[in-house]
Scaffold this active site. Structure first.
Site, PDB file in Angstrom:
ATOM      1  CD  GLU A  72      -0.781  -5.810   5.764  1.00 44.94           C
ATOM      2  OE1 GLU A  72      -0.596  -6.319   4.645  1.00 44.94           O
ATOM      3  OE2 GLU A  72      -1.034  -4.598   5.930  1.00 44.94           O
TER       4      GLU A  72
ATOM      5  CG  HIS B 236      -3.437  -3.629   3.414  1.00 45.90           C
ATOM      6  ND1 HIS B 236      -2.397  -3.048   4.085  1.00 45.90           N
ATOM      7  CD2 HIS B 236      -4.100  -2.617   2.801  1.00 45.90           C
ATOM      8  CE1 HIS B 236      -2.420  -1.738   3.900  1.00 45.90           C
ATOM      9  NE2 HIS B 236      -3.440  -1.441   3.129  1.00 45.90           N
TER      10      HIS B 236
ATOM     11  CB  CYS C 167      -0.972  -0.058   1.172  1.00 43.67           C
ATOM     12  SG  CYS C 167      -2.330   1.123   1.012  1.00 43.67           S
TER      13      CYS C 167
END
Lengths: 83, 230
Positions: free
Chosen positions: B202, B200, B85
């Site tokens: 994660e 994202h 990002c």
């Protein structure tokens, strides 16, 4: 003599790079009945620098633009040294 | 495999990245952006957030943080460097990845799970995946609209440096499934051992988060170090 010289830098997106803000504002202006074919929203940065030889000021500000103020991938810049 | 997760003023996804890497068997530390020694690390992640408030342009000021000299050194040495990002935006500004990320086409902040189709496994993000896999990962950005100069774009595409594109759940890549206007639905870009991704991974490593599809991407990243020593 003034203590500082004002330098105005206009940062413009290259014509090939889309400007979603400009397109949205153009639509709104047309909704209001205005005859506007295109809008580009760009950035003006005003710097105060020590007075001096315009050539040196231009060289210094060009370096600032190339290094930080503009992204050469998508933007062009224009420098105006105010008299 | 020890990863430095760089924290800029305004980063806000750094703890998620550390949690995810450690959950996948890696080891990660938070590193302040003014640190000038990453010699104890063999990979780097630039996490999401708003580095330096992203004044001027996203990533424009962050790229001059003292730590970036070390990020450049590690990138040049072949160590895996991943930007997620805002980290992706910083890597583009730093010239470690080509192109730029503009405001989203519709001027909307997009925050929702989206689908990504794996286009190439020749990247630190996708080496453990299969071409054609479709992953569900959250997207959370206002400036995720990837573009590049026409010659750069042509070179990226022909060199297979686009590991992931926005798609639907069946893997169809088309404009309807382009959440932010990115050129050619590009969601991630790679250049050798460096990669940037706008969604994202994660935030998608356990089913309790809605998807565990981000694991394959971060596992690829963790495996990259091993391969670079081969």
């Amino acid at each position: 003599m003034a203590d500082t010289t004002t330098v105005t830098v206009s940062i413009r997106r290259r014509p090939s790079i889309s400007d979603p803000q400009g397109a949205t504002v153009a639509r709104a202006l047309r909704d209001l009945g205005h005859n506007v074919s295109d809008v580009r929203i760009d950035k003006t940065i005003e710097l105060q620098v020590p007075p001096g030889d315009p050539e040196s000021i231009r060289a210094a500000v060009t370096e600032m633009c190339e290094k930080l103020l503009a992204n050469p991938v998508m933007e062009d810049f224009e420098i105006v040294i105010n008299p | 495999m020890k990863t430095a997760v760089v924290v800029f003023p305004g980063s806000n996804c750094e703890h998620d990245v550390v949690y995810a890497l450690e959950a996948l068997g890696g080891s990660a530390d938070l590193v302040w952006h003014r640190d000038t020694d990453l010699s104890g690390y063999d990979s780097v992640v630039l996490p999401g957030g708003f580095a330096h408030g992203d004044y001027l342009r996203t990533g424009a000021i962050a790229r001059f943080s003292p730590v970036m000299a070390e990020v450049n050194r590690l990138a040049a040495s072949g160590a895996p460097v991943l930007g997620i990002c805002n980290g992706f935006q910083i890597l583009c500004e730093a010239g470690l990845l080509p192109g730029v990320l503009l405001q989203n086409r519709d001027l909307k902040f997009v925050c929702k799970p989206i689908h990504l189709r794996v286009e190439s496994t020749n990247s630190i993000l996708t080496r453990a995946a299969q071409v054609g896999d479709v992953l569900e990962i959250p997207l959370n950005s206002y400036e995720g609209n990837f573009t590049a100069a026409p010659d750069e774009l042509a070179s990226l595409e022909s060199a297979g440096q686009v590991p992931l594109r926005y798609s639907d759940a069946s893997g169809n890549v088309d404009e309807i499934n382009n959440p932010n206007g990115s050129t050619n639905n590009i969601a991630a870009v790679s250049s050798g051992n460096v990669a940037g991704i706008m969604p994202h991974p994660e935030r998608a490593i356990e089913l309790i988060l809605g998807s565990a599809d981000g694991r394959i991407l971060l596992e690829s990243f963790l495996q990259s170090k091993v391969s670079s020593h081969v």
